[in-house]
Design an enzyme around this catalytic site. Structure first.
Site, short mmCIF file in Angstrom:
data_model
loop_
_atom_site.label_atom_id
_atom_site.label_comp_id
_atom_site.label_asym_id
_atom_site.label_seq_id
_atom_site.Cartn_x
_atom_site.Cartn_y
_atom_site.Cartn_z
N ALA A 34 67.26 51.18 -3.15
CA ALA A 34 67.26 50.12 -4.18
C ALA A 34 66.58 50.61 -5.44
O ALA A 34 67.03 50.32 -6.56
CB ALA A 34 66.58 48.87 -3.63
N ASP A 94 62.09 58.53 -6.89
CA ASP A 94 63.33 57.74 -7.00
C ASP A 94 63.76 57.65 -8.46
O ASP A 94 64.95 57.73 -8.78
CB ASP A 94 63.13 56.33 -6.44
CG ASP A 94 62.66 56.36 -5.01
OD1 ASP A 94 63.06 57.29 -4.28
OD2 ASP A 94 61.89 55.47 -4.61
O1 RIB Z 1 59.91 56.02 -2.85
C1 RIB Z 1 59.12 54.87 -2.94
C2 RIB Z 1 59.57 53.87 -1.95
O2 RIB Z 1 59.31 54.34 -0.65
C3 RIB Z 1 58.83 52.54 -2.02
O3 RIB Z 1 59.40 51.65 -2.91
C4 RIB Z 1 58.82 52.07 -0.59
O4 RIB Z 1 59.66 50.98 -0.36
C5 RIB Z 1 59.23 53.27 0.23
O5 RIB Z 1 60.47 53.13 0.75
#
Ligand code: RIB
Length: 305
Positions: free
Chosen positions: A40, A243
Protein backbone atom coordinates in the site's frame (compact mmCIF):
# COMPACT_ATOMS: atom_id res chain seq x y z
CA UNK A 1 -0.49 2.75 -15.61
CA UNK A 2 1.43 1.23 -12.68
CA UNK A 3 0.18 -1.78 -10.70
CA UNK A 4 1.09 -2.75 -7.15
CA UNK A 5 0.32 -6.07 -5.53
CA UNK A 6 1.09 -6.52 -1.85
CA UNK A 7 0.31 -5.88 1.77
CA UNK A 8 -1.89 -3.29 3.47
CA UNK A 9 -1.31 -2.75 7.18
CA UNK A 10 -2.49 -0.44 9.89
CA UNK A 11 0.76 0.87 11.40
CA UNK A 12 0.35 1.27 15.18
CA UNK A 13 3.32 3.46 15.99
CA UNK A 14 4.76 4.28 19.42
CA UNK A 15 7.39 7.04 19.37
CA UNK A 16 9.84 6.53 22.22
CA UNK A 17 13.15 7.97 23.40
CA UNK A 18 14.64 4.47 23.43
CA UNK A 19 13.42 0.91 22.88
CA UNK A 20 12.56 -1.11 26.02
CA UNK A 21 14.78 -4.05 26.96
CA UNK A 22 13.11 -7.45 27.45
CA UNK A 23 10.84 -7.28 30.52
CA UNK A 24 11.14 -3.47 30.76
CA UNK A 25 8.41 -0.80 30.40
CA UNK A 26 9.32 2.66 29.10
CA UNK A 27 7.19 5.80 28.68
CA UNK A 28 6.42 6.53 25.04
CA UNK A 29 6.34 10.08 23.67
CA UNK A 30 3.42 9.82 21.24
CA UNK A 31 1.23 7.23 19.56
CA UNK A 32 -0.29 7.32 16.07
CA UNK A 33 -2.12 5.05 13.64
CA UNK A 34 -1.11 5.34 10.00
CA UNK A 35 -1.96 3.48 6.82
CA UNK A 36 1.05 1.27 6.03
CA UNK A 37 2.09 -2.03 4.51
CA UNK A 38 4.88 -2.19 1.96
CA UNK A 39 2.47 -2.75 -0.93
CA UNK A 40 0.00 0.00 0.00
CA UNK A 41 2.85 2.39 0.78
CA UNK A 42 4.32 1.88 -2.69
CA UNK A 43 0.92 2.45 -4.29
CA UNK A 44 0.39 5.70 -2.37
CA UNK A 45 3.94 6.77 -3.24
CA UNK A 46 3.28 6.30 -6.96
CA UNK A 47 -0.03 8.16 -6.77
CA UNK A 48 1.50 11.10 -4.89
CA UNK A 49 4.12 11.36 -7.64
CA UNK A 50 1.33 11.84 -10.15
CA UNK A 51 0.99 8.45 -11.87
CA UNK A 52 -2.18 6.37 -12.17
CA UNK A 53 -1.93 3.30 -9.97
CA UNK A 54 -4.10 0.27 -9.23
CA UNK A 55 -3.67 -1.97 -6.22
CA UNK A 56 -4.25 -5.71 -5.70
CA UNK A 57 -4.48 -6.93 -2.12
CA UNK A 58 -6.77 -7.65 0.82
CA UNK A 59 -7.99 -6.01 4.03
CA UNK A 60 -9.94 -7.57 6.88
CA UNK A 61 -13.61 -7.02 7.73
CA UNK A 62 -12.72 -5.03 10.85
CA UNK A 63 -12.45 -1.37 11.79
CA UNK A 64 -8.90 -1.21 10.43
CA UNK A 65 -10.08 -2.55 7.05
CA UNK A 66 -12.45 0.42 6.63
CA UNK A 67 -9.70 2.84 7.65
CA UNK A 68 -7.18 1.31 5.22
CA UNK A 69 -9.53 1.26 2.23
CA UNK A 70 -10.60 4.85 2.87
CA UNK A 71 -6.96 5.97 3.05
CA UNK A 72 -6.01 4.25 -0.20
CA UNK A 73 -9.00 5.77 -2.01
CA UNK A 74 -8.26 9.24 -0.64
CA UNK A 75 -4.67 8.89 -1.85
CA UNK A 76 -6.00 8.37 -5.39
CA UNK A 77 -5.24 4.64 -5.63
CA UNK A 78 -7.66 2.49 -7.68
CA UNK A 79 -8.91 -0.01 -5.07
CA UNK A 80 -11.36 -1.91 -7.26
CA UNK A 81 -9.13 -5.03 -7.00
CA UNK A 82 -8.88 -4.90 -3.17
CA UNK A 83 -10.83 -7.70 -1.49
CA UNK A 84 -12.39 -7.48 1.97
CA UNK A 85 -11.84 -10.93 3.54
CA UNK A 86 -13.19 -12.69 6.67
CA UNK A 87 -10.16 -11.94 8.84
CA UNK A 88 -8.48 -9.26 10.89
CA UNK A 89 -6.54 -6.68 8.85
CA UNK A 90 -2.75 -6.66 8.60
CA UNK A 91 -1.21 -4.88 11.58
CA UNK A 92 2.34 -3.57 12.02
CA UNK A 93 3.30 -2.80 15.62
CA UNK A 94 6.10 -0.26 15.26
CA UNK A 95 8.49 1.45 17.67
CA UNK A 96 10.29 4.55 16.44
CA UNK A 97 13.27 5.80 18.47
CA UNK A 98 14.39 9.40 18.88
CA UNK A 99 16.97 9.08 16.10
CA UNK A 100 14.34 7.83 13.64
CA UNK A 101 15.20 4.12 13.69
CA UNK A 102 12.39 1.59 13.85
CA UNK A 103 11.57 -1.98 14.92
CA UNK A 104 8.49 -3.68 13.48
CA UNK A 105 6.41 -6.74 14.40
CA UNK A 106 4.07 -7.76 11.59
CA UNK A 107 0.75 -9.62 11.94
CA UNK A 108 -0.18 -10.63 8.39
CA UNK A 109 -3.97 -10.91 8.90
CA UNK A 110 -5.79 -10.47 5.57
CA UNK A 111 -2.46 -10.18 3.69
CA UNK A 112 -1.97 -13.94 4.18
CA UNK A 113 -4.87 -14.57 1.77
CA UNK A 114 -3.06 -12.93 -1.17
CA UNK A 115 -1.64 -16.25 -2.43
CA UNK A 116 -1.65 -18.09 -5.76
CA UNK A 117 -5.37 -18.94 -5.42
CA UNK A 118 -6.22 -15.27 -4.78
CA UNK A 119 -4.97 -14.47 -8.30
CA UNK A 120 -7.42 -16.80 -10.02
CA UNK A 121 -9.58 -14.76 -12.40
CA UNK A 122 -7.58 -11.56 -11.72
CA UNK A 123 -6.08 -11.26 -15.23
CA UNK A 124 -7.81 -7.90 -15.75
CA UNK A 125 -5.68 -6.36 -13.03
CA UNK A 126 -2.56 -6.78 -15.20
CA UNK A 127 -4.07 -5.46 -18.45
CA UNK A 128 -2.60 -2.14 -19.57
CA UNK A 129 0.13 -1.99 -16.92
CA UNK A 130 3.61 -0.70 -17.78
CA UNK A 131 5.18 -1.70 -14.46
CA UNK A 132 4.22 -3.95 -11.55
CA UNK A 133 5.64 -3.36 -8.06
CA UNK A 134 5.93 -6.40 -5.76
CA UNK A 135 7.24 -7.01 -2.23
CA UNK A 136 7.30 -10.02 0.12
CA UNK A 137 4.75 -9.25 2.86
CA UNK A 138 2.20 -11.44 1.07
CA UNK A 139 2.73 -15.19 0.37
CA UNK A 140 5.49 -16.07 -2.09
CA UNK A 141 3.15 -18.31 -4.14
CA UNK A 142 1.09 -15.20 -5.02
CA UNK A 143 4.18 -13.13 -5.80
CA UNK A 144 5.42 -15.81 -8.23
CA UNK A 145 1.99 -16.12 -9.89
CA UNK A 146 1.64 -12.31 -10.20
CA UNK A 147 5.06 -12.15 -11.78
CA UNK A 148 4.08 -14.82 -14.32
CA UNK A 149 0.80 -13.04 -15.14
CA UNK A 150 2.63 -9.72 -15.54
CA UNK A 151 5.33 -11.18 -17.79
CA UNK A 152 2.74 -12.90 -19.99
CA UNK A 153 1.40 -9.39 -20.74
CA UNK A 154 4.79 -7.71 -21.23
CA UNK A 155 4.63 -5.80 -17.92
CA UNK A 156 8.01 -4.91 -16.34
CA UNK A 157 8.41 -6.11 -12.73
CA UNK A 158 10.22 -4.42 -9.80
CA UNK A 159 10.56 -6.69 -6.76
CA UNK A 160 11.39 -5.37 -3.31
CA UNK A 161 12.62 -8.51 -1.48
CA UNK A 162 11.39 -7.32 1.91
CA UNK A 163 11.10 -8.96 4.35
CA UNK A 164 13.83 -11.16 2.84
CA UNK A 165 13.28 -14.81 2.05
CA UNK A 166 15.01 -17.24 -0.32
CA UNK A 167 13.83 -16.54 -3.85
CA UNK A 168 13.41 -19.31 -6.44
CA UNK A 169 15.13 -18.88 -9.83
CA UNK A 170 11.72 -19.24 -11.54
CA UNK A 171 10.80 -15.92 -9.89
CA UNK A 172 14.09 -14.06 -10.29
CA UNK A 173 14.33 -14.84 -14.01
CA UNK A 174 11.03 -13.03 -14.58
CA UNK A 175 11.91 -9.94 -12.50
CA UNK A 176 13.39 -6.87 -14.23
CA UNK A 177 14.68 -5.04 -11.14
CA UNK A 178 15.26 -6.24 -7.58
CA UNK A 179 15.89 -3.67 -4.83
CA UNK A 180 17.22 -5.24 -1.60
CA UNK A 181 18.86 -3.39 1.26
CA UNK A 182 22.23 -4.68 2.46
CA UNK A 183 20.74 -7.14 4.97
CA UNK A 184 18.28 -8.46 2.40
CA UNK A 185 20.90 -9.03 -0.31
CA UNK A 186 22.96 -11.11 2.15
CA UNK A 187 19.88 -13.27 2.71
CA UNK A 188 18.95 -13.77 -0.95
CA UNK A 189 22.35 -13.95 -2.68
CA UNK A 190 25.69 -15.65 -2.16
CA UNK A 191 29.08 -13.97 -1.95
CA UNK A 192 31.48 -12.47 0.58
CA UNK A 193 31.38 -8.91 -0.76
CA UNK A 194 28.56 -6.73 -2.08
CA UNK A 195 29.93 -6.80 -5.65
CA UNK A 196 29.92 -10.61 -5.65
CA UNK A 197 26.37 -10.73 -4.23
CA UNK A 198 25.07 -8.31 -6.85
CA UNK A 199 26.79 -10.24 -9.66
CA UNK A 200 25.36 -13.55 -8.44
CA UNK A 201 21.86 -12.10 -8.22
CA UNK A 202 22.11 -10.51 -11.67
CA UNK A 203 23.15 -13.89 -13.13
CA UNK A 204 19.60 -15.05 -12.32
CA UNK A 205 18.12 -12.25 -14.45
CA UNK A 206 17.20 -8.95 -12.78
CA UNK A 207 19.17 -5.72 -12.48
CA UNK A 208 20.00 -5.06 -8.84
CA UNK A 209 19.78 -1.79 -6.92
CA UNK A 210 21.01 -2.02 -3.33
CA UNK A 211 19.41 0.52 -0.98
CA UNK A 212 22.03 1.38 1.64
CA UNK A 213 20.19 4.05 3.67
CA UNK A 214 22.41 7.01 4.52
CA UNK A 215 25.17 5.58 2.28
CA UNK A 216 22.97 5.87 -0.78
CA UNK A 217 22.58 3.17 -3.43
CA UNK A 218 24.83 0.66 -5.20
CA UNK A 219 24.34 -0.83 -8.66
CA UNK A 220 26.42 -2.38 -11.43
CA UNK A 221 27.15 -0.43 -14.60
CA UNK A 222 29.13 -2.29 -17.29
CA UNK A 223 30.56 -4.64 -14.64
CA UNK A 224 31.68 -1.79 -12.33
CA UNK A 225 30.10 -1.22 -8.91
CA UNK A 226 28.71 2.30 -8.75
CA UNK A 227 27.73 4.14 -5.55
CA UNK A 228 25.47 7.19 -5.47
CA UNK A 229 25.89 8.86 -2.08
CA UNK A 230 22.71 9.77 -0.18
CA UNK A 231 21.38 13.30 0.33
CA UNK A 232 22.17 14.59 3.79
CA UNK A 233 18.97 15.04 5.85
CA UNK A 234 17.92 14.81 9.50
CA UNK A 235 15.91 11.60 9.89
CA UNK A 236 12.84 11.76 12.12
CA UNK A 237 11.26 8.46 11.05
CA UNK A 238 12.76 6.09 8.47
CA UNK A 239 9.66 3.83 8.33
CA UNK A 240 8.63 3.30 4.71
CA UNK A 241 11.68 5.05 3.21
CA UNK A 242 12.42 1.93 1.16
CA UNK A 243 8.84 1.87 -0.13
CA UNK A 244 9.05 5.53 -1.05
CA UNK A 245 12.29 4.77 -2.92
CA UNK A 246 10.66 1.95 -4.91
CA UNK A 247 7.60 4.01 -5.81
CA UNK A 248 9.76 6.89 -7.04
CA UNK A 249 12.23 4.58 -8.81
CA UNK A 250 9.34 3.03 -10.74
CA UNK A 251 7.86 6.44 -11.62
CA UNK A 252 11.27 7.62 -12.85
CA UNK A 253 11.85 4.49 -14.96
CA UNK A 254 8.38 4.75 -16.46
CA UNK A 255 9.26 8.34 -17.43
CA UNK A 256 12.29 6.97 -19.31
CA UNK A 257 15.04 8.03 -16.88
CA UNK A 258 18.24 5.93 -16.90
CA UNK A 259 19.44 3.95 -13.86
CA UNK A 260 21.59 6.77 -12.46
CA UNK A 261 18.91 9.46 -12.76
CA UNK A 262 16.11 7.15 -11.57
CA UNK A 263 18.15 6.34 -8.44
CA UNK A 264 18.85 10.03 -7.80
CA UNK A 265 15.14 10.86 -8.12
CA UNK A 266 14.20 7.95 -5.82
CA UNK A 267 16.84 8.93 -3.23
CA UNK A 268 15.45 12.47 -3.20
CA UNK A 269 11.90 11.21 -2.57
CA UNK A 270 13.11 8.87 0.20
CA UNK A 271 15.21 11.64 1.79
CA UNK A 272 12.15 13.90 2.02
CA UNK A 273 10.11 11.03 3.52
CA UNK A 274 12.50 10.40 6.44
CA UNK A 275 12.20 14.04 7.52
CA UNK A 276 8.54 13.43 8.46
CA UNK A 277 6.66 10.98 10.68
CA UNK A 278 4.79 7.91 9.39
CA UNK A 279 5.32 5.80 6.27
CA UNK A 280 2.92 6.73 3.43
CA UNK A 281 1.84 10.05 5.05
CA UNK A 282 5.47 11.22 4.85
CA UNK A 283 5.88 10.58 1.11
CA UNK A 284 6.35 13.66 -1.10
CA UNK A 285 4.44 14.76 -4.18
CA UNK A 286 6.15 15.40 -7.52
CA UNK A 287 6.53 19.15 -6.93
CA UNK A 288 8.33 18.54 -3.64
CA UNK A 289 10.82 16.13 -5.23
CA UNK A 290 11.50 18.48 -8.15
CA UNK A 291 12.04 21.40 -5.76
CA UNK A 292 14.36 19.30 -3.57
CA UNK A 293 16.42 18.19 -6.59
CA UNK A 294 16.73 21.81 -7.74
CA UNK A 295 17.88 23.00 -4.30
CA UNK A 296 20.31 20.09 -3.86
CA UNK A 297 21.67 20.10 -7.45
CA UNK A 298 25.19 18.62 -7.56
CA UNK A 299 25.03 17.24 -4.00
CA UNK A 300 25.00 13.54 -4.94
CA UNK A 301 28.57 12.25 -5.22
CA UNK A 302 29.17 9.40 -7.63
CA UNK A 303 31.90 6.87 -6.86
CA UNK A 304 33.16 3.64 -8.24
CA UNK A 305 33.02 1.53 -5.07
O1 RIB B 1 8.14 -0.64 4.89
C1 RIB B 1 7.42 -0.06 5.94
C2 RIB B 1 6.22 -0.87 6.23
O2 RIB B 1 6.60 -2.12 6.74
C3 RIB B 1 5.31 -0.28 7.30
O3 RIB B 1 4.38 0.61 6.80
C4 RIB B 1 4.72 -1.49 7.97
O4 RIB B 1 3.37 -1.67 7.68
C5 RIB B 1 5.55 -2.66 7.48
O5 RIB B 1 4.87 -3.45 6.63
Amino acid sequence: MIGVMGSVNADLVAFTQRFPRIGETVHGKRFAIYQGGKGANQAVGVSKLGKSVRFLGAVGNDVFGDFLLKNLKEAGVDTSFVKVVESESGIASIWVSENGENSIVLSAGANASVNKGFLKGKGDFFEGLDYLLLQLETPLSGVIKACEMAKARGVKVILDPAPAEKLPTELLEKVDYVTPNEVEISAISKGKKLLERIKNLEKAGPRVVVKAGNRGVYFLEDGTLRNLKAFSVKAVDTTGAGDCFNAAFCVALSDGLNMDKACEFAMAAAAISVEHKGAAPSFPNLGMVEEFLKERKGEVERDEA
